[in-house]
Design an enzyme around this catalytic site. Structure first.
Site, mmCIF file in Angstrom:
data_model
loop_
_atom_site.group_PDB
_atom_site.id
_atom_site.type_symbol
_atom_site.label_atom_id
_atom_site.label_comp_id
_atom_site.label_asym_id
_atom_site.label_seq_id
_atom_site.Cartn_x
_atom_site.Cartn_y
_atom_site.Cartn_z
ATOM 1 C CG ASP A 1 -2.160 1.013 1.222
ATOM 2 O OD1 ASP A 1 -2.288 1.256 0.182
ATOM 3 O OD2 ASP A 1 -2.553 1.462 2.458
ATOM 4 N N GLY B 1 -7.603 8.527 7.487
ATOM 5 C CA GLY B 1 -7.806 8.750 8.928
ATOM 6 C C GLY B 1 -9.353 8.853 9.138
ATOM 7 C CG HIS C 1 -6.440 4.922 -1.015
ATOM 8 N ND1 HIS C 1 -5.172 4.463 -0.663
ATOM 9 C CD2 HIS C 1 -6.633 4.332 -2.467
ATOM 10 C CE1 HIS C 1 -4.513 3.765 -1.443
ATOM 11 N NE2 HIS C 1 -5.237 3.640 -2.645
ATOM 12 N N GLY C 2 -9.244 5.748 1.977
ATOM 13 C CA GLY C 2 -9.912 6.490 3.442
ATOM 14 C C GLY C 2 -11.171 6.094 3.583
ATOM 15 C CG ASN D 1 -6.805 0.978 -0.085
ATOM 16 O OD1 ASN D 1 -7.261 0.063 -0.802
ATOM 17 N ND2 ASN D 1 -5.618 1.340 0.018
ATOM 18 C CB VAL D 2 -10.793 -0.614 5.487
ATOM 19 C CG1 VAL D 2 -11.303 -0.270 7.009
ATOM 20 C CG2 VAL D 2 -11.873 -0.519 4.411
ATOM 21 C CB ALA D 3 -5.704 1.573 7.277
ATOM 22 C CB THR D 4 -8.096 4.866 10.364
ATOM 23 O OG1 THR D 4 -7.200 5.636 9.464
ATOM 24 C CG2 THR D 4 -8.317 5.414 11.709
#
Length: 280
Positions: free
Chosen positions: A81, A175, A203-204, A225-228
């Site tokens: 990523d 975020g 993203h985000g 996309n998934v992160a936070t």
């Protein structure tokens, strides 16, 4: 099973849905994401942030991701990523990545095209496909947002680089949003048309309203996309468990609930993407 970026993108295109892409940071978040995909019989992407690949962590984490993907009963792509340079790209390829993101969005247009094309050519030697980014996707804490991706620039970028997928800036950011973002759905559809149906990436994904994501998928988003929120699902559960006076001490047993918390969260995103039951 470990598959390529092209494999999962093709599945999404043929089925008209979106592939959930989960950022993983340790064995527990990796296990939680894979368990979610297996329970819902969905293809997915496990991706690793470039800082981890640049530092020592990536050396240890990459084999975990590869092993999890190979063991999984569903198709799983191992993706870099936001790779900022050939260094992270080369390490990711060496350590088993089957998808690469080259993020040159902070560069000017021509330089972004040039470095992305170099990475596409490099990755082609190992039959690994590349995601590019056009329109710098910053953080929710930034003072201002970069200019949105335009259909005309996207068309040129895709044609000159040969990317498999394109991350676009359409009102999204990384975020936790202070207020729900306004995603430009029409712009997504216009970019999709201008690029002759190129798979677009949002993203985000943490905090974007569910209805906006559903509309974005209809308009051409094929990777979310998934992160936070994966971090929060893991850490909130750890904090809750560690605060208990009778908490479990053995780390392997302690981590069972955080793994489950990550799984439960990831399942919500699988369903939102419409990827459930699509594994083949």
């Amino acid at each position: 099973m470990l598959v390529s970026l092209k494999d999962v993108i093709t599945m999404a295109e043929e089925g008209g849905y979106c592939i959930p892409a989960f950022n993983v940071y340790n064995i527990e978040t990796c296990m939680g994401a894979v368990k979610a995909a297996e329970e819902l019989k969905a293809p997915c992407i496990l991706q690793v942030y470039p800082r981890l690949m640049k530092e020592e962590i990536g050396y240890y984490l990459a084999p975990v991701v590869v092993a999890a993907a190979r063991k999984a009963s569903v198709p799983v792509c191992f993706h870099l990523d936001h790779g900022p340079s050939e260094l992270e790209v080369a390490r990711s390829l060496r350590w088993g990545a089957t998808g690469i993101m080259m993020d040159g969005s902070a560069l000017n247009f021509e330089d972004n095209i040039a470095i992305t094309k170099r990475v596409v050519d490099l990755c082609s030697y190992t039959d690994v496909q590349v995601e590019g980014e056009l329109g710098h996707i910053g953080a929710v804490s930034d003072d201002s947002m970069d200019e949105f991706t335009t259909p005309s620039d996207a068309k040129i970028f895709v044609e000159r680089t040969g990317v498999q997928a394109l991350a676009v800036l359409v009102g999204n950011a990384h975020g936790r949003y202070k207020k729900p973002p306004k995603i430009d759905i029409q712009r997504i559809a216009d970019i999709r048309q201008a690029t002759n149906g190129t798979a677009l990436v949002l993203h985000g994904g943490s905090g974007i309203p569910d209805e906006a994501i559903k509309e974005a998928v209809k308009a051409g988003i094929r990777k979310l996309n998934v992160a936070t929120d994966i971090c929060y699902s893991f850490l909130d559960c750890v904090a809750e468990e560690i605060a208990k006076p009778d908490r479990v001490i053995a780390v392997d047993n302690f981590m069972k609930k955080p793994i489950e918390a990550v799984k439960e969260f990831c399942m919500t995103k699988v369903l939102l993407c419409g990827a459930e039951g699509k594994a083949r």
